[in-house]
Design an enzyme around this catalytic site. Structure first.
Site, PDB file in Angstrom:
ATOM      1  CG  ASP A  67      29.805  33.307  41.759  1.00 16.57           C
ATOM      2  OD1 ASP A  67      30.721  34.235  41.091  1.00 16.57           O
ATOM      3  OD2 ASP A  67      29.319  34.330  42.230  1.00 16.57           O
TER       4      ASP A  67
ATOM      5  CE1 TYR B 224      30.267  44.043  39.690  1.00 17.87           C
ATOM      6  CE2 TYR B 224      28.076  43.453  38.321  1.00 17.87           C
ATOM      7  CZ  TYR B 224      28.446  43.779  39.337  1.00 17.87           C
ATOM      8  OH  TYR B 224      28.097  43.225  40.452  1.00 17.87           O
ATOM      9  CE  LYS B 225      32.857  41.320  41.058  1.00 17.03           C
ATOM     10  NZ  LYS B 225      32.572  42.121  42.372  1.00 17.03           N
TER      11      LYS B 225
ATOM     12  CG  PHE C 289      29.433  38.072  47.136  1.00 17.42           C
ATOM     13  CD1 PHE C 289      30.261  39.154  47.551  1.00 17.42           C
ATOM     14  CD2 PHE C 289      28.219  38.930  46.458  1.00 17.42           C
ATOM     15  CE1 PHE C 289      30.043  40.292  47.255  1.00 17.42           C
ATOM     16  CE2 PHE C 289      28.002  40.215  46.457  1.00 17.42           C
ATOM     17  CZ  PHE C 289      28.836  41.130  46.671  1.00 17.42           C
TER      18      PHE C 289
ATOM     19  NE  ARG D  39      38.246  44.170  48.172  1.00 19.92           N
ATOM     20  CZ  ARG D  39      37.024  43.771  46.937  1.00 19.92           C
ATOM     21  NH1 ARG D  39      36.562  41.988  46.430  1.00 19.92           N
ATOM     22  NH2 ARG D  39      36.738  44.000  46.343  1.00 19.92           N
TER      23      ARG D  39
END
Length: 396
Positions: free
Chosen positions: A195, A220-221, A126, A369
């Site tokens: 990560d 938050y995912k 990322f 996605r």
């Protein structure tokens, strides 16, 4: 009723996690974007109202002690710990993922020693992780070397200080082999920094079991902590007394209210703290984590794989051949909890999908996605998403 729709009905009836859906605020939209922002757990609004009206409004400063505000970073870290395979006392919650990547990576380089002058970073990472790694290398006088996860074992040497890797690739949903890569890094005398943003809450991680040195992740995912909810930092217990954070703050001082000019780090997980905790979002996260009570991560993983398998079956059934290409590995051992499909007009296709009540997301230049959060996504959702996708692409 189509054959996939009948299969979905049977699979939903047998789903041991189906009751968890009632713990979220949902509507008739098929929400497949939990890999970017999880849905709202139903207990959160009332809890936040109590934090604001009573704890802040009535108790005010007394809440740092009486409402447990001061100990929240470690307390909530211990709530997250079982979800990533960590014993208590090794995770502290606070700051953003980017800040924690910086703390973990610079801390890992310092632990490795001055004779190791190279940092390896996931070349497919990322972007923020790459930016942080580049800055950390400049600040510590190390050379940064981007490599793919598959290239890591061959790239390791006596020069390697630390390796920063993503557990799941955010574009493709590919799951990297954390156990074997961690073992290779540690055998080379370097430190492994992982990560976990796209894996925590979707699949077993096994930080303690596999000897991971440091790890970071957002909440938050798949953990459904809310937009901008604080991230977390894991430091393996054996390293904690030597972990030298590049961001020493008064909150990580052994005597924070002593206000001494000389810094002396606290022991244990609090050493990863920096400044005053963001209490409102932190306590919203704590409430959100209650949906995990009684949920084994292994059951979540089993449903995740079943959902993604079923989605691929439905796509093959409904979508004309050649219209999309799956970028996500078919093998379970290499798959996270999302499916990425390459599509020529992906941006416009996702807009049309959202208009028709199927929410995923688009990644430039041509990727659709779809994230599958097992706690609230059902098999009927999956069948509907694939069917609407086929209809949408047929109209293009």
């Amino acid at each position: 009723m189509s054959e996939p729709a009948m299969r979905a009905e049977k699979l939903d009836a047998a789903d041991e996690l189906r009751g968890k859906r009632d713990g979220f605020v949902l509507d008739d939209v098929v929400y497949l974007d939990g890999n970017s922002l999880g849905a709202l757990p139903a207990v959160v609004p009332g809890r936040v109202e109590d934090v604001v009206r009573r704890q802040w409004g009535e108790l005010r400063i007394r809440s740092w002690e009486e409402s447990g505000w001061w100990t929240a970073p470690e307390r909530i870290g211990d709530r997250i710990a079982p979800l990533v395979g960590a014993a208590p006392g090794q995770i502290v919650v606070g700051d953003s993922t980017s800040v924690n990547v910086f703390k973990a990576l610079v801390g890992a380089v310092r632990l490795a020693g001055d004779d190791r002058d190279e940092i390896l970073v996931d070349a497919t990472t990322f972007p923020t992780d790459g930016y942080i790694a580049e800055s950390a290398a400049r600040m510590t006088g190390r050379t940064l070397r981007p490599v793919t996860p598959a290239e890591v074992p061959g790239a390791l040497s006596g020069r390697t200080a630390a390796v920063l890797l993503n557990h799941v690739d955010y574009r493709s949903g590919r799951l990297h082999d954390l156990p074997s890569l961690t073992a290779a890094v540690r055998e080379a005398g370097a430190l492994a920094v992982w990560d976990l943003c796209h894996s925590a809450g979707a699949l077993p991680v096994g930080l303690d079991e596999h000897g991971v040195d440091l790890a970071v992740g957002c909440t938050y995912k798949y953990l459904n902590g809310g937009p901008g909810s604080p991230a977390y930092l894991y430091v393996r217990r054996e390293l904690q007394d030597r972990f030298d954070s590049p961001l020493p703050g008064w909150n990580s001082h052994t005597e924070p209210f002593g206000m001494r000019p000389a810094y002396e780090p606290a022991s244990g997980a609090p050493r990863g703290r920096v400044g005053t905790p963001d209490i409102l979002s932190m306590l919203a996260l704590e409430a959100a984590l209650e949906v995990w009570d009684g949920v084994p991560v292994e059951a979540v993983r089993a449903k995740s794989l079943a959902l993604t398998d079923f989605f691929l079956d439905c796509v093959a059934e409904y979508v004309p051949e050649g219209r999309v290409e799956c970028l996500t590995p078919v093998a379970h051992a290499e798959r996270g909890s999302q499916i990425a499909l390459r599509c020529d007009d992906a941006g416009e296709a996702m807009k049309r999908l959202i208009e028709r009540g199927v929410v995923g997301d688009f990644r430039a230049p041509d990727v659709l996605r779809f994230g599958f959060t097992p706690l609230y996504v059902g098999f009927a959702d999956v069948e509907r998403a694939a069917r609407v996708l086929a209809e949408t692409l047929s109209l293009a």
